[in-house]
Structure formats: C-alpha cells, structure tokens
Design an enzyme around this catalytic site. Structure first.
Site, mmCIF file in Angstrom:
data_model
loop_
_atom_site.group_PDB
_atom_site.id
_atom_site.type_symbol
_atom_site.label_atom_id
_atom_site.label_comp_id
_atom_site.label_asym_id
_atom_site.label_seq_id
_atom_site.Cartn_x
_atom_site.Cartn_y
_atom_site.Cartn_z
ATOM 1 N N LEU A 32 0.855 -1.344 0.087
ATOM 2 C CA LEU A 32 -0.007 0.164 -0.013
ATOM 3 C C LEU A 32 0.822 1.274 -0.012
ATOM 4 O O LEU A 32 0.471 2.392 -0.598
ATOM 5 C CB LEU A 32 -0.925 -0.133 1.216
ATOM 6 C CG LEU A 32 -1.895 -1.154 1.173
ATOM 7 C CD1 LEU A 32 -2.647 -0.919 2.553
ATOM 8 C CD2 LEU A 32 -2.950 -1.102 0.039
ATOM 9 N N ARG A 34 5.267 2.718 0.780
ATOM 10 C CA ARG A 34 6.462 2.557 1.022
ATOM 11 C C ARG A 34 7.087 3.936 1.772
ATOM 12 O O ARG A 34 6.974 5.142 1.223
ATOM 13 C CB ARG A 34 7.054 2.144 -0.131
ATOM 14 C CG ARG A 34 8.575 1.827 -0.023
ATOM 15 C CD ARG A 34 9.388 1.383 -1.494
ATOM 16 N NE ARG A 34 8.890 0.380 -1.833
ATOM 17 C CZ ARG A 34 8.207 0.246 -3.035
ATOM 18 N NH1 ARG A 34 8.742 1.378 -3.864
ATOM 19 N NH2 ARG A 34 7.720 -0.625 -3.708
ATOM 20 N N GLY A 35 7.866 3.887 2.778
ATOM 21 C CA GLY A 35 8.319 4.953 3.637
ATOM 22 C C GLY A 35 9.627 4.878 3.879
ATOM 23 O O GLY A 35 10.229 3.835 3.385
ATOM 24 N N GLY A 36 10.313 5.876 4.318
ATOM 25 C CA GLY A 36 11.681 5.685 4.844
ATOM 26 C C GLY A 36 11.998 4.692 5.989
ATOM 27 O O GLY A 36 13.079 4.286 6.136
ATOM 28 N N MET A 37 10.968 4.449 6.583
ATOM 29 C CA MET A 37 10.968 3.802 7.869
ATOM 30 C C MET A 37 10.382 2.469 7.865
ATOM 31 O O MET A 37 10.806 1.558 8.631
ATOM 32 C CB MET A 37 10.698 4.445 9.039
ATOM 33 C CG MET A 37 11.489 5.740 9.286
ATOM 34 S SD MET A 37 10.891 6.920 10.525
ATOM 35 C CE MET A 37 9.372 7.550 9.654
ATOM 36 N N ALA A 38 9.254 2.479 7.263
ATOM 37 C CA ALA A 38 8.486 1.035 7.179
ATOM 38 C C ALA A 38 7.726 1.116 5.954
ATOM 39 O O ALA A 38 7.635 1.973 5.141
ATOM 40 C CB ALA A 38 7.484 1.270 8.364
ATOM 41 N N VAL A 40 3.956 -0.453 4.338
ATOM 42 C CA VAL A 40 2.663 -0.923 4.714
ATOM 43 C C VAL A 40 1.931 -1.821 3.723
ATOM 44 O O VAL A 40 2.033 -1.489 2.421
ATOM 45 C CB VAL A 40 1.796 0.394 4.732
ATOM 46 C CG1 VAL A 40 0.319 0.142 5.485
ATOM 47 C CG2 VAL A 40 2.418 1.405 5.880
ATOM 48 N N LYS A 55 1.970 -2.577 9.060
ATOM 49 C CA LYS A 55 3.171 -1.873 9.083
ATOM 50 C C LYS A 55 4.478 -2.484 9.692
ATOM 51 O O LYS A 55 4.512 -2.837 10.673
ATOM 52 C CB LYS A 55 2.816 -0.548 9.726
ATOM 53 C CG LYS A 55 4.199 0.254 9.775
ATOM 54 C CD LYS A 55 3.778 1.806 10.195
ATOM 55 C CE LYS A 55 3.274 2.496 8.857
ATOM 56 N NZ LYS A 55 2.973 3.958 9.024
ATOM 57 N N ASP A 157 5.296 13.653 15.253
ATOM 58 C CA ASP A 157 5.600 13.861 13.974
ATOM 59 C C ASP A 157 4.302 14.065 13.094
ATOM 60 O O ASP A 157 3.875 13.390 12.233
ATOM 61 C CB ASP A 157 5.940 12.236 13.393
ATOM 62 C CG ASP A 157 6.675 12.629 11.966
ATOM 63 O OD1 ASP A 157 7.159 13.410 11.456
ATOM 64 O OD2 ASP A 157 6.708 11.560 11.146
#
Length: 659
Positions: A32, A34-38, A40, A55, A157
């Site tokens: 679903l 894509r991030g810099g830390m995780a 989903v 996540k 955040d």
C-alpha cells in the site's frame, strides 16, 4: 505499469511462491505504501476474517537493536489507544529471522485498522482547503492528541501525510503514533532520509534544537499543519532540512493572511498563538487549542499575549489572596490614619494629666489595669512565637539538609550476557539499575542477534544508572541473494531482501516476459545466488505481463508458428497471393516486430500462397489455300499440328495429313 486486461498464461509446472504469513494469521497482500522507515501492506486476518493494514519496520532499521526494542515498547503502548480519530492498532508482533539464511533479521510489525481515504497531503496538493473544513480537520487531530497526551504518548511527527481523511465519513484519522517517537529517541538526524526532510517543515523549535519535547511540541506541529491547510504551503520553506529547522528556531512565520486573504482575523490569532517559539507562550494543551478553534469559527479573536499575561497575573494575585484568606474581589483594606493632636476651637492643645510620683499615669478604673496586663502578656506570647519559629526553621533546615544529602554510590557487578538474546541482555542489565545501549559487531562465532559481550566487560564494578554497551552480533558480513526471489511478487521480493539485510532499490525496472506473470520478479541485479555485502542495494526487474513480438517476416509459416508458440502466443494466418515471395512465406505481421502484446495474445500473420497454374491456350484452324504441285496438278495444304506425311506415287502427288 498497466495491468493486462486478460488473465496471463502461467506454466502449470511452475510452483507459485508461498504467501508471507505473519504470526500464523496475517497473510500479506499488495504493497500500500513505502516510506523511509516502514512499508505498509494490505493483509487478511484469517482468524477474524477481516482486512487489515500491516506496517512492518524496514529490515535495515530493524538491524538497529536499540531502535527495534524501543519500537516494540512503543507499539505496545500505542496499541492501548482507542479513539475515533486515531488509527486503531490491533496487534503487534515480530517476523522471525529465516534460520536458513544467516543474513536475515527479526522485523517487528504492527497490525492496524485499514483506512480507505486520502491523506491531508494529497488534499492540499490541489491548493488551500476551505477555512471551515480545515478547522474541522484540525479539531479532529487535536481531539486525538488530547486523548494520546493524557495517555502519556507524544506523537512527535504531526504532518499532513500522517492524517487520513476517511472516504465514507469524512472524519480524520491520525496515523503513526509511536513510530516517530521511537525514531526520535534513536538519534536520527534531519539529513538521513527524504522522509525526515518533509518532517523538518513541521518540527517544533525545541525539536530542531535537540531539546526534550512534550505535548506542546505536537501543538506547534499542528499549528504548522493548520497553516498549510489554509495557505497551501508550510510556514517555512528552505533548500535543506537544516535551513528549515533554523527558521523554526529564529524566524517568525509570515502571516497566513499574506497567502490567503480569506483567512479571518480570529483564525490568524489562533495561528499566532500556536506558532510561538517559546512553549510557555503557546497553547498549553490540545483542549485549549481546540476550544480556541471553535471560538475562531464564531469570529472571536484571541486576546493578545500581553493581555493574556495580565490575566495570568490577575489570576495569580487572586490565588495568593485566597491563600491569605482574603476574597478575590475584596475591597482594598482601609488603614486608619494615626491619631494626631488636634487643636480645638480655641487653638489650644488638649490638656495632659500630671503623672503620679512613680512616673505612671493614673488609672481611672480596674478595667484599664487589666488591659495593660493583657498587653504585657501579649508581648511575651509574641516573643515565644518568634522563638518557636526559629526553632522550627532551624529544625526544618537540618531535616532538609539531612534528607537531601547525596545518597551513597551503589555499585553493581556487571554480569555476563554472552549468547543471550539482545532483548534478554537488555532486560538483565536494566534490572540491575544499569543503562544499557546496543552496538552492532560482526561475528563468525556468535549467531546473529545474540550478545557477544559488554563494554565494560563482565565482572566490572559500575555505579547504578551508568551507561553500558551491549555488543550484538550481526552474524556474517555478507548475504546470498535467494533464488526464491525470482517469480515472487514485488512486495514479497522487497520484504525478502530486507529480511536478509539487503536494500531493494527505490525504483524497480520493468521488462517484458513470456513466462513471468504480471507484477512478478523476472531478475535481480546482482543476480540471484550471488553473495553480496550486507546493506548492498539490489535492483528488481518486474514483469509487465506483455511479450515482445519477434520479426517473423521472411520466415516460413511453420517457423513463425513455432517461434510464437515458444513465447506462449497464438498465431492466426491469412493467405495472400504474392508474385515476389515464395509460397508459405510470411509477408506481414500484426503487431509489428518488437511491439508488445499481452501474454497469451494473438499475432496475425499474412502468408504468401503459390500462384495459380496457367490455363492451356485454345486450338485455332487456318483457311485452306489451293496450291499447284510441280506437276501442274492442283493440290491443297492444310494447317494441322505441323506433322506431314508425304507419299510419292510417281505422279508427284503429296498428301498432307493433319493430326
């Protein structure tokens, strides 16, 4: 990439990759986000029969043991939050390392409510949001923060990308509770990832300076969020995270009304209060911020900070007066002026009686004597009270000094934590009153994830609350790219690479393939089976679900059909007469060479056919012409098939026999 409209053909003898299942119940589906830390994923909870979001911390982040432990603790705390404006966390867990892959790592994950909608980041990209709608969204965010702050959790955040607007109800859902806090505690800098670059635009001044933050930091970030919703841009913009952070600390935000004149003075007054550099001058809790927004919706302007300070001083005086037993609104005490000699109408001083022989004024009655004695006793009582206060003060000072003496330093012996799991070693040292931290170290002898030793080493004497470093084995320094990655889904392949300590490239390549279905991995670079250092980047090539058609013109029909069959494509032949091509030769194709067609699709071939046999020419008869023989006897010649038979009988007679 565009998904083919038909069902791609798959080889029946090719085994399908097994789906990723977490905790024996959560089957991972499509990626679903894509991030810099995780990452989903959409997932199916097979136990409860519902769709959820999972996540999963990136494997390179999970390799930081200290971050992973804090992430797990934070996830457990966030799972207890239950509020309509907070994305619910249903479960937490940990994907175990692959025992057959020495480079894999345990990865924590969170199972959350699946929210269908758009983030405020997506909504604000098209421009400012209507003021009333923006206030409604932010009040929902503040309601979530008010609840989480009471639970002792600071988000740290708040930004448009972390607030989702539900498609069905229009309500907001705040996401990523706890993750930002864990990342902040791990010491991440503002230049590590692009994700932090976006976050820098919403940092509070105390966050930008690396100071301890509290709930008021979330309120500053919420003020930045409201500013962007109303203006279409954050309050501070810079070329780098450092420049943006500097502005948060040193530069006053421009008035939002400069970018959107439709913002009312009441809303501007709320923004001015929320974006104060000094936390003590902001809203002190989310409830006060939310009430101010409701008042701004009704057109009420917040008083200036100077007026607010005056009110606070008035409140402080009222509290002090109440403590002294004086009503908060009592009139000022009137102190009578001391009596002074008064000249009578005659201008003379009042008469003074003569003193007695003992120097004392005469007393008129017994009551005056009693009054004088009472005053004398009152002096003694006052003196005793002063002495008592001195004794109590001295005793209190002695007691305070005694109680505030620095405690004796307590030392503990550092135990051996070798070969313990990192979390077990952390707990063991924490129970002794030490403050452990993790340090990663490659080891060929100690399995990955187990403690190697401590710094200082076991047996050392340390004072309580002293920092101690746990060296944790990272296992081998290289990992082998698994063969099972070929044919896996893109999401599954990325997860597989991260689980062994490798980093999938942000952008995957695409290529046509006759056999690999749409969305699955065709190849990797470096190739599967190769050993690469931990942390190496791997580029995925993913199938488009299409096949590139070869050049078939000039080949025989049989060869063309065989080439298409090798590519799992169908052939449809049309014959066409040709005066130049040999019969049975392909003279045209659709699609043309190098164009792509869906897997299992049809290619139309035009094949030359043999020219028809020429028809026989019809027979023709010429008219008979009389001739004269050498003997003078008339004769005739007949046109026939060119065959003549002559017979001389002495008279010179010749016959022509037509065939």
């Amino acid at each position: 990439m565009t998904q083919p409209t038909h069902t791609p053909l798959e080889r029946e003898d090719e085994p399908m990759p097994q789906p990723v299942v977490l905790s024996g119940r959560y089957v991972l589906g499509k990626l679903l986000g894509r991030g810099g830390m995780a990452d989903v994923f959409e997932a199916q909870d097979t136990r409860l029969g519902r769709t959820v979001a999972v996540k999963m911390l990136r494997a390179d982040m999970a390799r930081d043991r200290q971050l992973r432990v804090r992430f797990e603790r934070e996830a457990q705390a966030v799972a207890a939050l239950n509020h309509p404006n907070i994305v619910a966390v249903y479960d937490t867990g940990e994907r175990l390392a692959d025992p057959l892959n020495p480079g894999s790592v345990e990865v924590p994950f969170m199972v959350m409510e699946l929210v269908i909608g758009r983030t405020l980041r997506e909504l604000v990209r098209s421009g400012p949001i209507d003021q009333e709608k923006a206030l409604e969204y932010v009040q929902g965010v503040l309601s979530a923060l008010e609840y989480s702050h009471r639970a002792g959790i600071v988000h740290r955040d708040i930004k448009p990308a972390n607030v989702m607007v539900c498609d069905d109800s229009g309500s907001v859902k705040v996401m990523d509770f706890g993750i930002a806090r864990a990342i902040a505690e791990s010491g991440a800098t503002m230049t590590q990832t692009q994700a932090v670059l976006g976050t820098a635009q919403y940092l509070s001044p105390e966050q930008a300076q690396g100071q301890t933050v509290d709930a008021r930091s979330d309120l500053y970030s919420t003020g930045c969020l409201l500013y962007e919703l109303l203006t279409g841009r954050p309050p501070f913009i810079g070329e780098s995270p450092v420049s943006v952070a500097y502005q948060h600390v040193q530069v006053e935000a421009p008035k939002a009304q400069e970018f959107n004149p439709e913002i009312t003075d009441a809303v501007q007054s709320v923004l001015d209060r929320a974006l104060q550099k000094d936390p003590d001058r902001r809203f002190q809790d989310a409830g006060a911020f939310r009430r101010a927004l409701r008042a701004a919706s009704a057109g009420r302007i917040l008083p200036s900070l100077a007026s607010a300070d005056d009110d606070e001083r008035t409140d402080a005086l009222a509290v002090a007066a109440a403590a002294a037993g004086i009503g908060a609104y009592a009139a000022p005490l009137e102190v009578p002026e001391p009596a002074s000699p008064h000249l009578g109408d005659t201008g003379e001083f009042p008469a003074v009686e003569a003193a007695d022989d003992d120097g004392l004024l005469p007393f008129n009655d017994e009551s005056e004597v009693r009054e004088r004695r009472r005053r004398g006793h009152g002096g003694w009582i006052a003196l005793l009270l002063v002495l008592a206060l001195l004794v109590l003060g001295g005793g209190g000072y002695w007691l305070y000094s005694y109680l505030n003496q620095p405690p004796a330093v307590v030392y503990v012996a550092v135990p051996s934590v070798a070969n313990l799991k990192d979390t077990d070693a952390f707990a063991k040292l924490t129970q002794l009153g030490l403050n452990p931290e993790f340090s990663q170290k490659p080891s060929a002898d100690v399995a990955k994830g187990l403690a190697i030793d401590t710094i200082p080493a076991a047996g050392s004497q340390l004072a309580k609350n002293t920092k101690i470093v746990i060296e944790v084995s990272t296992g081998p320094s290289a990992a082998v790219i698994p063969q099972a990655i070929i044919g896996n889904t893109e999401a599954g392949a990325r997860d597989m690479l991260r689980s062994i300590g490798l980093v999938p490239a942000d952008q995957s390549k695409t290529a046509n393939s006759a056999t690999v279905p749409y969305g699955r991995v065709i190849s990797v670079d470096p190739p599967a089976g190769q050993s690469v250092p931990i942390g190496s980047q791997v580029v995925l090539t993913v199938s488009t679900g299409k096949v590139a058609v070869p050049n078939l013109v000039g080949r025989t029909e049989a060869d063309a059909k065989a080439a298409l069959a090798d590519l799992k494509l169908q052939a449809q032949v049309t014959l066409q007469a040709s005066s130049t091509a040999a019969a049975g030769t392909v003279i045209g194709q659709d699609p043309a060479a190098n164009e792509a067609v869906d897997q299992g699709g049809t290619v139309f071939l035009t094949v030359a056919e043999a020219p028809p046999a020429p028809a026989p020419a019809p027979a023709t008869t010429a008219a008979s012409t009389p001739t004269t023989s050498p003997t003078g006897t008339p004769s005739s010649s007949t046109s026939g098939n060119g065959n003549g038979h002559g017979n001389g009988n002495g008279n010179g007679l010749g016959l022509g026999l037509g065939g």
